[in-house]
Design a protein around this motif. Sequence first.
Motif, PDB file in Angstrom:
ATOM      1  N   SER A   1      -4.303  -4.779  -7.933  1.00 46.77           N
ATOM      2  CA  SER A   1      -4.841  -6.087  -7.557  1.00 46.77           C
ATOM      3  C   SER A   1      -5.671  -6.030  -6.280  1.00 46.77           C
ATOM      4  O   SER A   1      -6.463  -6.922  -6.016  1.00 46.77           O
ATOM      5  CB  SER A   1      -3.713  -7.105  -7.412  1.00 46.77           C
ATOM      6  OG  SER A   1      -2.809  -6.701  -6.407  1.00 46.77           O
TER       7      SER A   1
ATOM      8  N   PHE B   1     -12.818 -11.607 -20.555  1.00 45.03           N
ATOM      9  CA  PHE B   1     -12.076 -12.631 -19.831  1.00 45.03           C
ATOM     10  C   PHE B   1     -13.011 -13.710 -19.264  1.00 45.03           C
ATOM     11  O   PHE B   1     -12.581 -14.577 -18.512  1.00 45.03           O
ATOM     12  CB  PHE B   1     -11.256 -12.003 -18.697  1.00 45.03           C
ATOM     13  CG  PHE B   1      -9.939 -11.453 -19.133  1.00 45.03           C
ATOM     14  CD1 PHE B   1      -8.769 -12.188 -18.952  1.00 45.03           C
ATOM     15  CD2 PHE B   1      -9.846 -10.207 -19.741  1.00 45.03           C
ATOM     16  CE1 PHE B   1      -7.543 -11.683 -19.351  1.00 45.03           C
ATOM     17  CE2 PHE B   1      -8.625  -9.694 -20.143  1.00 45.03           C
ATOM     18  CZ  PHE B   1      -7.469 -10.431 -19.948  1.00 45.03           C
TER      19      PHE B   1
ATOM     20  N   CYS C   1      -9.472 -12.904 -10.049  1.00 42.63           N
ATOM     21  CA  CYS C   1      -8.583 -13.598 -10.977  1.00 42.63           C
ATOM     22  C   CYS C   1      -8.266 -14.999 -10.481  1.00 42.63           C
ATOM     23  O   CYS C   1      -8.258 -15.954 -11.263  1.00 42.63           O
ATOM     24  CB  CYS C   1      -7.300 -12.798 -11.181  1.00 42.63           C
ATOM     25  SG  CYS C   1      -7.530 -11.322 -12.189  1.00 42.63           S
TER      26      CYS C   1
ATOM     27  N   ILE D   1      -7.581 -16.671 -13.946  1.00 46.00           N
ATOM     28  CA  ILE D   1      -7.101 -15.665 -14.896  1.00 46.00           C
ATOM     29  C   ILE D   1      -5.745 -15.145 -14.433  1.00 46.00           C
ATOM     30  O   ILE D   1      -5.533 -14.907 -13.247  1.00 46.00           O
ATOM     31  CB  ILE D   1      -8.098 -14.481 -14.958  1.00 46.00           C
ATOM     32  CG1 ILE D   1      -9.501 -14.949 -15.333  1.00 46.00           C
ATOM     33  CG2 ILE D   1      -7.607 -13.375 -15.878  1.00 46.00           C
ATOM     34  CD1 ILE D   1      -9.661 -15.464 -16.715  1.00 46.00           C
ATOM     35  N   ASP D   2      -4.846 -14.933 -15.379  1.00 47.96           N
ATOM     36  CA  ASP D   2      -3.553 -14.338 -15.060  1.00 47.96           C
ATOM     37  C   ASP D   2      -3.777 -12.881 -14.645  1.00 47.96           C
ATOM     38  O   ASP D   2      -4.258 -12.067 -15.433  1.00 47.96           O
ATOM     39  CB  ASP D   2      -2.635 -14.400 -16.276  1.00 47.96           C
ATOM     40  CG  ASP D   2      -1.280 -13.805 -16.001  1.00 47.96           C
ATOM     41  OD1 ASP D   2      -1.152 -12.559 -16.072  1.00 47.96           O
ATOM     42  OD2 ASP D   2      -0.349 -14.576 -15.709  1.00 47.96           O
ATOM     43  N   ARG D   3      -3.453 -12.559 -13.405  1.00 43.35           N
ATOM     44  CA  ARG D   3      -3.738 -11.241 -12.834  1.00 43.35           C
ATOM     45  C   ARG D   3      -3.056 -10.116 -13.615  1.00 43.35           C
ATOM     46  O   ARG D   3      -3.667  -9.085 -13.881  1.00 43.35           O
ATOM     47  CB  ARG D   3      -3.324 -11.196 -11.372  1.00 43.35           C
ATOM     48  CG  ARG D   3      -3.655  -9.882 -10.702  1.00 43.35           C
ATOM     49  CD  ARG D   3      -3.219  -9.840  -9.259  1.00 43.35           C
ATOM     50  NE  ARG D   3      -1.769  -9.885  -9.191  1.00 43.35           N
ATOM     51  CZ  ARG D   3      -1.078 -10.685  -8.379  1.00 43.35           C
ATOM     52  NH1 ARG D   3      -1.684 -11.502  -7.569  1.00 43.35           N
ATOM     53  NH2 ARG D   3       0.235 -10.660  -8.390  1.00 43.35           N
ATOM     54  N   GLU D   4      -1.808 -10.300 -13.979  1.00 43.49           N
ATOM     55  CA  GLU D   4      -1.079  -9.242 -14.677  1.00 43.49           C
ATOM     56  C   GLU D   4      -1.669  -8.969 -16.063  1.00 43.49           C
ATOM     57  O   GLU D   4      -1.776  -7.816 -16.482  1.00 43.49           O
ATOM     58  CB  GLU D   4       0.410  -9.583 -14.768  1.00 43.49           C
ATOM     59  CG  GLU D   4       1.099  -9.676 -13.414  1.00 43.49           C
ATOM     60  CD  GLU D   4       0.845  -8.466 -12.511  1.00 43.49           C
ATOM     61  OE1 GLU D   4       0.949  -7.315 -12.995  1.00 43.49           O
ATOM     62  OE2 GLU D   4       0.523  -8.661 -11.324  1.00 43.49           O
ATOM     63  N   LYS D   5      -2.064 -10.015 -16.769  1.00 39.94           N
ATOM     64  CA  LYS D   5      -2.700  -9.830 -18.081  1.00 39.94           C
ATOM     65  C   LYS D   5      -4.034  -9.113 -17.939  1.00 39.94           C
ATOM     66  O   LYS D   5      -4.378  -8.245 -18.743  1.00 39.94           O
ATOM     67  CB  LYS D   5      -2.909 -11.179 -18.779  1.00 39.94           C
ATOM     68  CG  LYS D   5      -1.646 -11.782 -19.311  1.00 39.94           C
ATOM     69  CD  LYS D   5      -1.937 -13.072 -20.030  1.00 39.94           C
ATOM     70  CE  LYS D   5      -0.638 -13.699 -20.528  1.00 39.94           C
ATOM     71  NZ  LYS D   5      -0.874 -14.990 -21.189  1.00 39.94           N
ATOM     72  N   PHE D   6      -4.780  -9.494 -16.902  1.00 43.41           N
ATOM     73  CA  PHE D   6      -6.074  -8.870 -16.681  1.00 43.41           C
ATOM     74  C   PHE D   6      -5.913  -7.387 -16.331  1.00 43.41           C
ATOM     75  O   PHE D   6      -6.604  -6.532 -16.887  1.00 43.41           O
ATOM     76  CB  PHE D   6      -6.841  -9.604 -15.581  1.00 43.41           C
ATOM     77  CG  PHE D   6      -8.193  -9.025 -15.323  1.00 43.41           C
ATOM     78  CD1 PHE D   6      -9.226  -9.199 -16.225  1.00 43.41           C
ATOM     79  CD2 PHE D   6      -8.441  -8.281 -14.173  1.00 43.41           C
ATOM     80  CE1 PHE D   6     -10.472  -8.640 -16.004  1.00 43.41           C
ATOM     81  CE2 PHE D   6      -9.674  -7.729 -13.931  1.00 43.41           C
ATOM     82  CZ  PHE D   6     -10.701  -7.911 -14.853  1.00 43.41           C
TER      83      PHE D   6
ATOM     84  N   ALA E   1      -3.454  -5.453 -17.078  1.00 46.96           N
ATOM     85  CA  ALA E   1      -2.983  -4.759 -18.279  1.00 46.96           C
ATOM     86  C   ALA E   1      -4.160  -4.453 -19.207  1.00 46.96           C
ATOM     87  O   ALA E   1      -4.259  -3.356 -19.768  1.00 46.96           O
ATOM     88  CB  ALA E   1      -1.931  -5.586 -19.002  1.00 46.96           C
ATOM     89  N   ALA E   2      -5.065  -5.409 -19.349  1.00 47.83           N
ATOM     90  CA  ALA E   2      -6.241  -5.201 -20.203  1.00 47.83           C
ATOM     91  C   ALA E   2      -7.142  -4.114 -19.628  1.00 47.83           C
ATOM     92  O   ALA E   2      -7.696  -3.294 -20.379  1.00 47.83           O
ATOM     93  CB  ALA E   2      -7.007  -6.509 -20.361  1.00 47.83           C
TER      94      ALA E   2
ATOM     95  N   ASP F   1      -5.476  -0.854 -20.388  1.00 53.49           N
ATOM     96  CA  ASP F   1      -5.505  -0.576 -21.831  1.00 53.49           C
ATOM     97  C   ASP F   1      -6.860  -0.065 -22.295  1.00 53.49           C
ATOM     98  O   ASP F   1      -6.943   0.607 -23.326  1.00 53.49           O
ATOM     99  CB  ASP F   1      -5.135  -1.817 -22.648  1.00 53.49           C
ATOM    100  CG  ASP F   1      -3.654  -2.143 -22.563  1.00 53.49           C
ATOM    101  OD1 ASP F   1      -2.868  -1.287 -22.105  1.00 53.49           O
ATOM    102  OD2 ASP F   1      -3.283  -3.266 -22.959  1.00 53.49           O
TER     103      ASP F   1
END
Length: 65
Positions: free
Chosen positions: A5, A26, A45, A50-55, A57-58, A61
Amino acid sequence: MSFGSDDLVDNIMRTAPHTIRVFLAFRMACVGCPIATFHTVDDACREHGIDREKFLAALCDCVPA
């Protein structure tokens, strides 16, 4: 490659250009933005709602195996 982050948005996109598609997916207008050189992932984010953890993770990935 992992992202955090506190990483600068511009550094991420320059060192790992394949991540640009994640920013676009996003709907983050960071690509080409002059503020990207100063904004961290956390900042971006928060600004874009935007949800930081989801971002994060993406981002992780999308790293090629």
